[in-house]
Design a protein around this motif. Sequence first.
Motif, mmCIF file in Angstrom:
data_model
loop_
_atom_site.group_PDB
_atom_site.id
_atom_site.type_symbol
_atom_site.label_atom_id
_atom_site.label_comp_id
_atom_site.label_asym_id
_atom_site.label_seq_id
_atom_site.Cartn_x
_atom_site.Cartn_y
_atom_site.Cartn_z
ATOM 1 N N UNK A 25 -11.743 -0.733 4.795
ATOM 2 C CA UNK A 25 -10.747 0.007 5.571
ATOM 3 C C UNK A 25 -9.368 -0.169 4.946
ATOM 4 N N UNK A 26 -8.658 0.931 4.791
ATOM 5 C CA UNK A 26 -7.297 0.921 4.260
ATOM 6 C C UNK A 26 -6.348 1.427 5.338
ATOM 7 N N UNK A 27 -5.184 0.751 5.459
ATOM 8 C CA UNK A 27 -4.221 1.095 6.499
ATOM 9 C C UNK A 27 -2.795 1.281 5.976
ATOM 10 N N UNK A 28 -2.548 0.835 4.745
ATOM 11 C CA UNK A 28 -1.189 0.828 4.209
ATOM 12 C C UNK A 28 -1.136 1.533 2.857
ATOM 13 N N UNK A 29 0.046 2.055 2.542
ATOM 14 C CA UNK A 29 0.285 2.727 1.266
ATOM 15 C C UNK A 29 1.578 2.185 0.670
ATOM 16 N N UNK A 30 1.556 1.980 -0.635
ATOM 17 C CA UNK A 30 2.789 1.690 -1.358
ATOM 18 C C UNK A 30 2.820 2.610 -2.560
ATOM 19 N N UNK A 31 3.915 3.335 -2.734
ATOM 20 C CA UNK A 31 4.028 4.305 -3.824
ATOM 21 C C UNK A 31 5.179 3.927 -4.738
ATOM 22 N N UNK A 36 7.122 -3.583 -11.176
ATOM 23 C CA UNK A 36 7.920 -4.721 -10.713
ATOM 24 C C UNK A 36 8.258 -4.570 -9.232
ATOM 25 N N UNK A 37 8.500 -3.344 -8.770
ATOM 26 C CA UNK A 37 8.738 -3.106 -7.342
ATOM 27 C C UNK A 37 7.481 -3.389 -6.533
ATOM 28 N N UNK A 38 6.350 -2.988 -7.042
ATOM 29 C CA UNK A 38 5.082 -3.246 -6.343
ATOM 30 C C UNK A 38 4.891 -4.743 -6.193
ATOM 31 N N UNK A 39 5.087 -5.488 -7.276
ATOM 32 C CA UNK A 39 4.912 -6.946 -7.227
ATOM 33 C C UNK A 39 5.902 -7.605 -6.274
ATOM 34 N N UNK A 40 7.118 -7.092 -6.224
ATOM 35 C CA UNK A 40 8.155 -7.699 -5.387
ATOM 36 C C UNK A 40 8.042 -7.326 -3.918
ATOM 37 N N UNK A 41 7.536 -6.133 -3.624
ATOM 38 C CA UNK A 41 7.635 -5.620 -2.261
ATOM 39 C C UNK A 41 6.332 -5.596 -1.473
ATOM 40 N N UNK A 42 5.190 -5.626 -2.133
ATOM 41 C CA UNK A 42 3.921 -5.685 -1.396
ATOM 42 C C UNK A 42 3.627 -7.160 -1.167
ATOM 43 N N UNK A 43 3.900 -7.604 0.051
ATOM 44 C CA UNK A 43 3.806 -9.042 0.314
ATOM 45 C C UNK A 43 2.722 -9.433 1.306
ATOM 46 N N UNK A 44 2.239 -8.483 2.099
ATOM 47 C CA UNK A 44 1.197 -8.826 3.060
ATOM 48 C C UNK A 44 0.206 -7.675 3.201
ATOM 49 N N UNK A 45 -0.982 -8.004 3.644
ATOM 50 C CA UNK A 45 -2.040 -7.008 3.853
ATOM 51 C C UNK A 45 -2.363 -6.208 2.585
ATOM 52 N N UNK A 47 -4.829 -6.353 0.671
ATOM 53 C CA UNK A 47 -6.238 -5.955 0.600
ATOM 54 C C UNK A 47 -6.485 -4.637 1.332
ATOM 55 N N UNK A 48 -5.597 -4.275 2.248
ATOM 56 C CA UNK A 48 -5.715 -3.029 3.008
ATOM 57 C C UNK A 48 -4.740 -1.969 2.509
ATOM 58 N N UNK A 49 -4.133 -2.221 1.323
ATOM 59 C CA UNK A 49 -3.099 -1.349 0.788
ATOM 60 C C UNK A 49 -3.630 -0.501 -0.358
ATOM 61 N N UNK A 50 -3.194 0.746 -0.393
ATOM 62 C CA UNK A 50 -3.473 1.667 -1.483
ATOM 63 C C UNK A 50 -2.216 1.757 -2.336
ATOM 64 N N UNK A 51 -2.381 1.695 -3.643
ATOM 65 C CA UNK A 51 -1.261 1.904 -4.553
ATOM 66 C C UNK A 51 -1.299 3.348 -5.034
ATOM 67 N N UNK A 52 -0.196 4.060 -4.824
ATOM 68 C CA UNK A 52 -0.055 5.444 -5.277
ATOM 69 C C UNK A 52 0.964 5.434 -6.416
ATOM 70 N N UNK A 53 0.573 5.964 -7.566
ATOM 71 C CA UNK A 53 1.458 5.927 -8.723
ATOM 72 C C UNK A 53 1.144 7.063 -9.686
ATOM 73 N N UNK A 54 2.087 7.329 -10.558
ATOM 74 C CA UNK A 54 1.878 8.268 -11.645
ATOM 75 C C UNK A 54 1.742 7.544 -12.967
ATOM 76 N N UNK A 55 1.795 6.229 -12.921
ATOM 77 C CA UNK A 55 1.737 5.394 -14.121
ATOM 78 C C UNK A 55 0.287 5.100 -14.482
ATOM 79 N N UNK A 56 -0.148 5.640 -15.602
ATOM 80 C CA UNK A 56 -1.545 5.500 -16.021
ATOM 81 C C UNK A 56 -1.595 4.605 -17.251
#
Length: 118
Positions: A25-31, A36-45, A47-56
């Motif tokens: 189950x996924x409940x959160x999104x971080x785009x 570096x922003x992902x590493x700094x700002x995704x601090x909890x949950x 395992x329930x977070x989806x990463x949305x990005x254009x960086x391949x």
Amino acid sequence: MKFLEIANILDAYLPFRNSDVLDKEYHYVFASDLMSDVLALVTMDSEETILVTGLVNPQTLRTAEMLDISLVILVRNKILTEDLIDQAQDHGIQLMTTKFSMFETCGLLYEKGFKVSR
């Protein structure tokens, strides 16, 4: 929401299916395109977070792996290399691509009740 429901909403292309995430189950999104922003700002949950990005690139997978993020959505019909697909499979990270922009992708997920990861 489950992975296949998300893929349906985004009319996503799945280069493979990771059986470990099928029932998750996924409940959160971080785009972000700044890992570096992902590493700094995704601090909890994470395992329930989806990463949305254009960086391949491998940096995206390393970031997801460090945070235990198991689903990465790549926007704007990004092309995946076989090497990136193999790396994702090796690390248990499910990839999907969508034709939508980052803004549209986040809007569609927000509309379905997803929250911002913190």
